[in-house]
Scaffold this active site. Structure first.
Site, PDB file in Angstrom:
ATOM      1  N   ARG A 132       0.730  -1.370   0.000  1.00 45.76           N
ATOM      2  CA  ARG A 132       0.039   0.038   0.106  1.00 45.76           C
ATOM      3  C   ARG A 132       0.870   1.219  -0.146  1.00 45.76           C
ATOM      4  O   ARG A 132       0.587   2.256  -0.594  1.00 45.76           O
ATOM      5  CB  ARG A 132      -0.938  -0.112   1.313  1.00 45.76           C
ATOM      6  CG  ARG A 132      -2.258  -1.046   0.701  1.00 45.76           C
ATOM      7  CD  ARG A 132      -2.889  -1.297   2.185  1.00 45.76           C
ATOM      8  NE  ARG A 132      -1.963  -2.131   2.791  1.00 45.76           N
ATOM      9  CZ  ARG A 132      -2.505  -2.963   3.958  1.00 45.76           C
ATOM     10  NH1 ARG A 132      -3.642  -2.648   4.523  1.00 45.76           N
ATOM     11  NH2 ARG A 132      -1.473  -3.853   4.607  1.00 45.76           N
ATOM     12  N   GLU A 163       5.397 -10.771  14.922  1.00 46.88           N
ATOM     13  CA  GLU A 163       4.670 -11.323  16.175  1.00 46.88           C
ATOM     14  C   GLU A 163       4.900 -12.913  16.236  1.00 46.88           C
ATOM     15  O   GLU A 163       5.458 -13.347  16.993  1.00 46.88           O
ATOM     16  CB  GLU A 163       3.391 -11.010  16.152  1.00 46.88           C
ATOM     17  CG  GLU A 163       2.745 -11.008  17.597  1.00 46.88           C
ATOM     18  CD  GLU A 163       1.386 -10.810  17.776  1.00 46.88           C
ATOM     19  OE1 GLU A 163       0.976 -10.028  16.933  1.00 46.88           O
ATOM     20  OE2 GLU A 163       0.775 -11.090  18.615  1.00 46.88           O
TER      21      GLU A 163
END
Ligand code: AMP
Length: 181
Positions: free
Chosen positions: A64, A101
Site C-alpha cells: 500500500r 509477532e
C-alpha cells in the site's frame, strides 16, 4: 495536522474488527484511496513541507505504501523507489530481516536504487510496532541515503513504532491516530 482533516481522513478509512485474526482491528486504507478528496488531502498533507526541497526519491514500502509514494513523487516531481518483500526484485539487492509477532520477514531494495547522500522520504500506509519501518530505515542506511522524514497515513500509537522512530532522531509524519491494535 488539523483536527478536521484528521477526522475527515479517519472517517474515510474502513475498520474491520478481528481481521486477519481475533483482537486485531484492520485499518483498511483502500477506502481512503477510493475517495478522491480524501486521497488528495492525504497526499497534500504528506508532501506539504517538502514542496520546495530537493527530494531525490520517495521510497514506498510494499504494497500500500507504493500507491501513496507514487502519488507523492508525482506531486514533488521526483522519482519513486520500491522497498519490496523478499524475492521480487530482479537485480542486486540489499536485504534486511525483521521479527514479526510470529516469525520473520525480509524487505529488499535494489543496490543501485539510491546514491550516497540522496535525500529521501520513506512512506507506508500504517505504522504499528515499527518493525517494517525500521527494516526500511536500515535499507536507507545501507545505501547511505538521508531520510528527510518517514510518513504514514495511520499511526497506532499504542504499539510504539512512531515513538521509537522519533527516539532515534528520525522525523515522523502521521495523519490519523487510531487506538488499539
Ligand atoms: P509494523 O511493522 O508492526 O509497524 O506493521 C506495519 C505494517 O503492517 C504495515 O505495512 C501495515 O500495512 C500492516 N499493518 C499492521 N497492523 C495493521 C492494522 N491494524 N491494520 C492494517 N494494516 C496493518
Amino acid at each position: 495536522m488539523n483536527d478536521d482533516l484528521a477526522d475527515f481522513l479517519a472517517g474515510s478509512i474502513h475498520s474491520i474488527p478481528d481481521y486477519p485474526k481475533p483482537g486485531i482491528i484492520f485499518r483498511d486504507i483502500t477506502t481512503l484511496l477510493a475517495n478522491g478528496k480524501a486521497f488528495a488531502a492525504a497526499i497534500d498533507s504528506l508532501v506539504g513541507p517538502w514542496r520546495n526541497v530537493e527530494v531525490a526519491q520517495v521510497v514506498g514500502i510494499e504494497a500500500r505504501g507504493f500507491v501513496i509514494a507514487g502519488a507523492m513523487a508525482l506531486e514533488l516531481g521526483c522519482g519513486f523507489t520500491a522497498v519490496r518483500k523478499k524475492g521480487k526484485l530482479p537485480r542486486d539487492t540489499h536485504s534486511v530481516t525483521y521479527e514479526l509477532e510470529y516469525g520473520r520477514d525480509e524487505v529488499e531494495i535494489h543496490a543501485d536504487a539510491l546514491s550516497k547522500g540522496d535525500k529521501v522520504l520513506l512512506v507506508d500506509d500504517l505504522i504499528a510496532t515499527g518493525g517494517t519501518a525500521f527494516a526500511a530505515v536500515e535499507l536507507m542506511d545501507r545505501l547511505e541515503a538521508e531520510i528527510l522524514e518517514v510518513g504514514f497515513i495511520v499511526d497506532l500509537p499504542e504499539l510504539g513504532g512512531s515513538e521509537r522512530l522519533r527516539e532515534k532522531g528520525i522525523g515522523v509524519r502521521t495523519l490519523v491516530n487510531f487506538e488499539g491494535h
